[in-house]
Design a protein around this motif. Structure first.
Motif, PDB file in Angstrom:
ATOM      1  N   UNK A  63      -5.871 -59.685  13.884  1.00 20.39           N
ATOM      2  CA  UNK A  63      -6.488 -58.354  13.820  1.00 20.39           C
ATOM      3  C   UNK A  63      -8.014 -58.470  13.853  1.00 20.39           C
ATOM      4  N   UNK A  64      -8.649 -57.403  14.319  1.00 21.34           N
ATOM      5  CA  UNK A  64     -10.105 -57.391  14.383  1.00 21.34           C
ATOM      6  C   UNK A  64     -10.666 -57.266  12.979  1.00 21.34           C
ATOM      7  N   UNK A  65     -11.698 -58.042  12.697  1.00 20.55           N
ATOM      8  CA  UNK A  65     -12.316 -58.036  11.383  1.00 20.55           C
ATOM      9  C   UNK A  65     -13.363 -56.930  11.346  1.00 20.55           C
ATOM     10  N   UNK A  66     -13.298 -56.102  10.307  1.00 17.73           N
ATOM     11  CA  UNK A  66     -14.275 -55.043  10.148  1.00 17.73           C
ATOM     12  C   UNK A  66     -15.567 -55.642   9.618  1.00 17.73           C
ATOM     13  N   UNK A  67     -16.666 -55.393  10.320  1.00 15.15           N
ATOM     14  CA  UNK A  67     -17.958 -55.914   9.906  1.00 15.15           C
ATOM     15  C   UNK A  67     -18.586 -54.929   8.931  1.00 15.15           C
ATOM     16  N   UNK A  68     -18.923 -55.438   7.749  1.00 16.92           N
ATOM     17  CA  UNK A  68     -19.544 -54.588   6.740  1.00 16.92           C
ATOM     18  C   UNK A  68     -21.034 -54.488   7.027  1.00 16.92           C
ATOM     19  N   UNK A  69     -21.518 -53.260   7.155  1.00 16.77           N
ATOM     20  CA  UNK A  69     -22.935 -53.065   7.400  1.00 16.77           C
ATOM     21  C   UNK A  69     -23.642 -52.915   6.064  1.00 16.77           C
ATOM     22  N   UNK A  70     -24.751 -53.632   5.879  1.00 12.03           N
ATOM     23  CA  UNK A  70     -25.463 -53.519   4.598  1.00 12.03           C
ATOM     24  C   UNK A  70     -26.101 -52.141   4.455  1.00 12.03           C
ATOM     25  N   UNK A  71     -26.074 -51.632   3.247  1.00 12.67           N
ATOM     26  CA  UNK A  71     -26.642 -50.320   2.962  1.00 12.67           C
ATOM     27  C   UNK A  71     -28.130 -50.494   2.700  1.00 12.67           C
ATOM     28  N   UNK A  72     -28.938 -49.773   3.451  1.00 11.40           N
ATOM     29  CA  UNK A  72     -30.381 -49.846   3.268  1.00 11.40           C
ATOM     30  C   UNK A  72     -30.818 -48.802   2.249  1.00 11.40           C
ATOM     31  N   UNK A  73     -31.723 -49.185   1.378  1.00 11.52           N
ATOM     32  CA  UNK A  73     -32.178 -48.199   0.377  1.00 11.52           C
ATOM     33  C   UNK A  73     -32.997 -47.102   1.053  1.00 11.52           C
ATOM     34  N   UNK A  74     -32.795 -45.875   0.594  1.00 11.42           N
ATOM     35  CA  UNK A  74     -33.501 -44.754   1.197  1.00 11.42           C
ATOM     36  C   UNK A  74     -34.855 -44.511   0.553  1.00 11.42           C
TER      37      UNK A  74
END
Length: 104
Positions: A63-74
């Motif tokens: 299965x395709x691995x979901x890439x976690x995107x880092x959360x940038x501080x606002x």
């Protein structure tokens, strides 16, 4: 091969004429063409189903691995220094001078 041989023998004996031989060969050629096109069509249909099955099989085992995107501080951090007014004035003057030199 047998049809050709029997047609040739009938022609030599005078039982059929040249046009009959050509007509028989034409019919046989059209039959072979339809048979060949049918096999190609059948092969392509099978290829479509096999490719779809292989795709599902590979997605099942790998299965395709979901890439976690880092959360940038606002919000900006307090520790980051801001650009002071003197630097803004220097940059503005440099841009103004560049634009004036290029227009002349």
């Amino acid at each position: 091969m047998m049809v050709h041989l029997s047609t040739f023998i009938a022609y030599k004996q005078g039982k059929c004429k040249g046009i009959d031989i050509m007509s028989g060969l034409l019919e046989e050629g059209i039959g072979l063409m339809v048979l060949g096109m049918g096999f190609v069509f059948l092969f392509l249909i099978i290829l479509i189903f096999v490719t779809g099955y292989m795709s599902r099989l590979l997605n099942h085992f790998f299965p395709e691995v979901q890439v976690a995107t880092p959360v940038e501080p606002t919000a900006r951090s307090v520790n980051q220094p801001s650009i002071d007014a003197q630097m803004v004035a220097v940059i503005t003057a440099a841009v103004h001078q560049h634009r004036n030199n290029n227009t002349n």
